[in-house]
Motif scaffolding. Structure first.
Motif, PDB file in Angstrom:
ATOM      1  N   GLY A   5       0.948  -0.980  -0.069  1.00  0.00           N
ATOM      2  CA  GLY A   5      -0.066   0.059  -0.108  1.00  0.00           C
ATOM      3  C   GLY A   5       0.780   1.249   0.020  1.00  0.00           C
ATOM      4  O   GLY A   5       2.037   1.271   0.185  1.00  0.00           O
ATOM      5  N   PHE A   6       0.284   2.365  -0.330  1.00  0.00           N
ATOM      6  CA  PHE A   6       1.034   3.536  -0.228  1.00  0.00           C
ATOM      7  C   PHE A   6       1.531   4.098   1.123  1.00  0.00           C
ATOM      8  O   PHE A   6       0.504   3.699   2.213  1.00  0.00           O
ATOM      9  N   ASP A   7       2.618   4.519   1.326  1.00  0.00           N
ATOM     10  CA  ASP A   7       3.357   4.839   2.755  1.00  0.00           C
ATOM     11  C   ASP A   7       3.128   6.261   2.955  1.00  0.00           C
ATOM     12  O   ASP A   7       2.791   6.944   3.893  1.00  0.00           O
ATOM     13  N   HIS A   8       3.614   6.940   1.996  1.00  0.00           N
ATOM     14  CA  HIS A   8       3.590   8.612   1.940  1.00  0.00           C
ATOM     15  C   HIS A   8       3.962   9.071   0.396  1.00  0.00           C
ATOM     16  O   HIS A   8       4.374   8.206  -0.308  1.00  0.00           O
ATOM     17  N   VAL A   9       3.936  10.356   0.151  1.00  0.00           N
ATOM     18  CA  VAL A   9       4.119  10.972  -1.058  1.00  0.00           C
ATOM     19  C   VAL A   9       5.009  12.299  -0.439  1.00  0.00           C
ATOM     20  O   VAL A   9       4.631  12.637   0.529  1.00  0.00           O
ATOM     21  N   VAL A  10       6.081  12.466  -1.387  1.00  0.00           N
ATOM     22  CA  VAL A  10       7.154  13.371  -0.881  1.00  0.00           C
ATOM     23  C   VAL A  10       6.639  14.628  -1.844  1.00  0.00           C
ATOM     24  O   VAL A  10       6.514  14.437  -2.716  1.00  0.00           O
ATOM     25  N   TRP A  11       6.243  15.692  -1.010  1.00  0.00           N
ATOM     26  CA  TRP A  11       5.560  17.123  -1.622  1.00  0.00           C
ATOM     27  C   TRP A  11       6.644  18.271  -1.336  1.00  0.00           C
ATOM     28  O   TRP A  11       6.927  18.684  -0.334  1.00  0.00           O
ATOM     29  N   THR A  12       7.504  18.357  -2.516  1.00  0.00           N
ATOM     30  CA  THR A  12       8.678  19.154  -2.446  1.00  0.00           C
ATOM     31  C   THR A  12       8.416  20.643  -2.811  1.00  0.00           C
ATOM     32  O   THR A  12       7.808  21.024  -3.959  1.00  0.00           O
ATOM     33  N   PHE A  50      -1.069   6.777   6.499  1.00  0.00           N
ATOM     34  CA  PHE A  50      -0.431   7.117   5.180  1.00  0.00           C
ATOM     35  C   PHE A  50      -0.258   8.516   5.807  1.00  0.00           C
ATOM     36  O   PHE A  50      -0.762   9.264   6.422  1.00  0.00           O
ATOM     37  N   PHE A  51       0.928   9.311   5.203  1.00  0.00           N
ATOM     38  CA  PHE A  51       1.435  10.662   5.360  1.00  0.00           C
ATOM     39  C   PHE A  51       1.955  11.444   4.169  1.00  0.00           C
ATOM     40  O   PHE A  51       2.246  10.575   3.370  1.00  0.00           O
ATOM     41  N   ILE A  52       1.667  12.652   4.232  1.00  0.00           N
ATOM     42  CA  ILE A  52       2.340  13.461   3.221  1.00  0.00           C
ATOM     43  C   ILE A  52       3.693  14.149   3.959  1.00  0.00           C
ATOM     44  O   ILE A  52       3.444  14.739   5.196  1.00  0.00           O
ATOM     45  N   GLU A  53       4.559  14.135   3.209  1.00  0.00           N
ATOM     46  CA  GLU A  53       5.962  14.843   3.819  1.00  0.00           C
ATOM     47  C   GLU A  53       6.156  15.894   2.941  1.00  0.00           C
ATOM     48  O   GLU A  53       6.434  16.096   1.821  1.00  0.00           O
ATOM     49  N   LEU A  54       5.949  16.983   3.701  1.00  0.00           N
ATOM     50  CA  LEU A  54       6.093  18.398   3.146  1.00  0.00           C
ATOM     51  C   LEU A  54       7.458  18.644   3.209  1.00  0.00           C
ATOM     52  O   LEU A  54       8.100  18.803   4.365  1.00  0.00           O
ATOM     53  N   LEU A  55       8.237  18.743   1.972  1.00  0.00           N
ATOM     54  CA  LEU A  55       9.777  18.905   2.160  1.00  0.00           C
ATOM     55  C   LEU A  55      10.268  20.122   1.457  1.00  0.00           C
ATOM     56  O   LEU A  55       9.842  20.601   0.459  1.00  0.00           O
ATOM     57  N   GLU A  85       7.773  22.898  -8.420  1.00  0.00           N
ATOM     58  CA  GLU A  85       7.208  22.470  -7.074  1.00  0.00           C
ATOM     59  C   GLU A  85       6.246  21.425  -7.257  1.00  0.00           C
ATOM     60  O   GLU A  85       5.648  21.160  -8.468  1.00  0.00           O
ATOM     61  N   GLY A  86       6.095  20.463  -6.399  1.00  0.00           N
ATOM     62  CA  GLY A  86       4.979  19.432  -6.365  1.00  0.00           C
ATOM     63  C   GLY A  86       5.453  18.225  -5.874  1.00  0.00           C
ATOM     64  O   GLY A  86       6.389  18.130  -5.063  1.00  0.00           O
ATOM     65  N   ALA A  87       4.826  17.104  -6.045  1.00  0.00           N
ATOM     66  CA  ALA A  87       5.199  15.833  -5.696  1.00  0.00           C
ATOM     67  C   ALA A  87       6.148  15.191  -6.526  1.00  0.00           C
ATOM     68  O   ALA A  87       5.944  15.237  -7.426  1.00  0.00           O
ATOM     69  N   SER A  88       7.283  15.006  -5.613  1.00  0.00           N
ATOM     70  CA  SER A  88       8.481  14.506  -6.130  1.00  0.00           C
ATOM     71  C   SER A  88       8.704  13.074  -6.148  1.00  0.00           C
ATOM     72  O   SER A  88       9.274  12.455  -7.114  1.00  0.00           O
ATOM     73  N   MET A  89       8.143  12.296  -5.087  1.00  0.00           N
ATOM     74  CA  MET A  89       8.408  10.970  -4.758  1.00  0.00           C
ATOM     75  C   MET A  89       7.026  10.191  -4.385  1.00  0.00           C
ATOM     76  O   MET A  89       6.243  10.659  -3.466  1.00  0.00           O
ATOM     77  N   VAL A  90       7.002   8.958  -4.900  1.00  0.00           N
ATOM     78  CA  VAL A  90       5.706   8.015  -4.285  1.00  0.00           C
ATOM     79  C   VAL A  90       6.457   6.946  -3.575  1.00  0.00           C
ATOM     80  O   VAL A  90       7.517   6.357  -4.048  1.00  0.00           O
ATOM     81  N   VAL A  91       5.895   6.523  -2.475  1.00  0.00           N
ATOM     82  CA  VAL A  91       6.749   5.795  -1.398  1.00  0.00           C
ATOM     83  C   VAL A  91       5.707   4.867  -1.115  1.00  0.00           C
ATOM     84  O   VAL A  91       4.394   5.137  -0.864  1.00  0.00           O
TER      85      VAL A  91
END
Length: 288
Positions: A5-12, A50-55, A85-91
Motif C-alpha cells: 500500500g501507499f506509505d507516503h508522498v514527498v511534496w517538495t 499514510f502521510f504527506i511529507e512536505l519537504l 514544485e509539487g509531488a516529487s516521490m511516491v513511496v
C-alpha cells in the motif's frame, strides 16, 4: 510478489514555512519542522497509515551528491525544484526490504544501494522518541523526473500519533494517488512491480491499480481535466507528473466551509472537491 500500500508522498516546495501555513489554513494538523542530516527539512501530515511529507531544502551545503549506485534523497529533491514544485516521490510501505529488492530485481528494475536512517521525533506532548526507517530506492526508466522507494518504519509505535492524525477539516485517510502521463499503458509494468499488484483495470480514462492502502490512477491529461475540473500539469512528451492526492473526509461540506473561511480556491468536480495544483504549491488536493 508482496502487495504494497501507499506509505507516503514527498511534496517538495521552495518555501517550506509558507506551504505548512497553507496546509494549516486548509484544515490540516501539521507536525513541527524536522531536519535531516543531508540538508532537507520537512513537516508531516499524518493520516490513517499514510502521510504527506512536505519537504524543503534547509542547508544546500549539506546535500551529498549521488555516487556510484547510491541514491541521494537531498540531491534528487534539490534538482526536482529546479524545474517545479509539487509531488516529487511516491513511496510504498515495506515489511521486508530484502523482499522488495528481490521483487524489483526480478522485474528487471534498477535498484539502488540499501539506505537506513534514524532520528528523534517530537510528539504533541513534547516527548522525544526515536524513529527509524529502511528505504529501498528503485528507478522508473520511463519517468526519471520522479523518485520511487519503499519504506519500512522500524518504530511505528513512536512515529504515529492519534493527535497528529486528527485534522480540523475531517480528513481521515488516502483515497488515491493520481499520475498524469501521455501513455498509461507504457507505465503499467513498472507500477505493477512497485505496488506488487499485477491486476489492474484499464478503461478509456486510463489505468487503475488497487493497493492495500489507496488506489493508483494513471491517466492522460484530457482525462484528468474532465474528472478533476482543472488543468492537468504540463508534461513533456512521454513524461509524467504526480498530479493529485485523493483524500477521504467525513464531511465534504465541512471541508468546503474550512476552505471558504480561509479564502482558499476550490472547484466541485466529478471526482470530488478539488484544490487545483496551480494555486497550491504544484499538487492538487481532492476531497472525496
Amino acid at each position: 510478489m508482496t502487495a504494497r500500500g501507499f506509505d507516503h508522498v514527498v511534496w517538495t516546495v521552495r518555501d517550506l514555512a509558507a506551504a505548512a501555513r497553507f496546509l494549516e489554513r486548509a484544515g490540516f494538523r501539521v507536525t513541527p519542522r524536522a531536519r535531516h542530516p543531508w540538508g532537507t527539512e520537512n513537516h508531516l501530515v499524518q493520516l490513517d497509515g499514510f502521510f504527506i511529507e512536505l519537504l524543503g531544502i534547509g542547508d544546500a551545503a549539506l546535500i551529498p551528491e549521488a555516487v556510484g549506485n547510491t541514491f541521494s534523497f537531498g540531491a534528487f529533491n534539490r534538482d526536482f525544484l529546479k524545474a517545479r514544485e509539487g509531488a516529487s516521490m511516491v513511496v510504498m510501505e515495506s515489511r521486508d526490504p530484502a523482499a522488495d529488492r528481490h521483487d524489483f530485481e526480478r522485474a528487471g528494475l534498477h535498484v539502488y544501494a540499501p539506505f537506513s536512517f534514524g532520528r528523534e521525533a517530537r510528539l504533541p506532548d513534547g516527548e522525544i522518541r526515536k524513529v527509524g526507517f529502511d528505504l529501498t530506492f528503485v528507478r522508473n526508466d520511463s519517468d526519471p523526473a520522479h523518485g520511487f522507494f519503499t519504506c519500512r518504519n522500524r518504530y511505528p509505535e513512536n512515529f504515529w500519533s492519534a493527535e497528529y492524525q486528527t485534522h480540523p477539516n475531517g480528513v481521515t485517510g488516502l483515497e488515491s494517488v493520481v499520475i498524469v502521463c501521455d501513455e498509461p499503458a507504457e507505465q503499467h509494468i513498472f507500477y505493477a512491480a512497485l505496488t506488487g499488484q499485477r491486476e489492474m483495470r484499464a478503461t478509456s480514462l486510463g489505468i487503475t491499480i488497487e493497493t492495500p492502502r489507496g488506489r493508483l490512477h494513471l491517466m492522460p491529461p484530457s482525462a484528468f481535466a474532465a474528472l478533476y475540473g482543472s488543468e492537468a500539469p504540463a508534461i513533456a512528451p512521454g513524461g509524467s507528473a504526480i498530479a493529485a492526492l485523493g483524500l477521504r473526509t467525513r464531511d465534504r461540506a465541512r471541508v468546503a466551509g474550512v476552505l471558504e473561511e480561509a479564502s482558499l480556491d476550490f472547484v466541485e468536480a466529478p471526482e470530488g472537491l478539488v484544490m487545483p495544483a496551480g494555486d497550491h504549491f504544484g499538487l492538487a488536493l481532492v476531497f472525496v
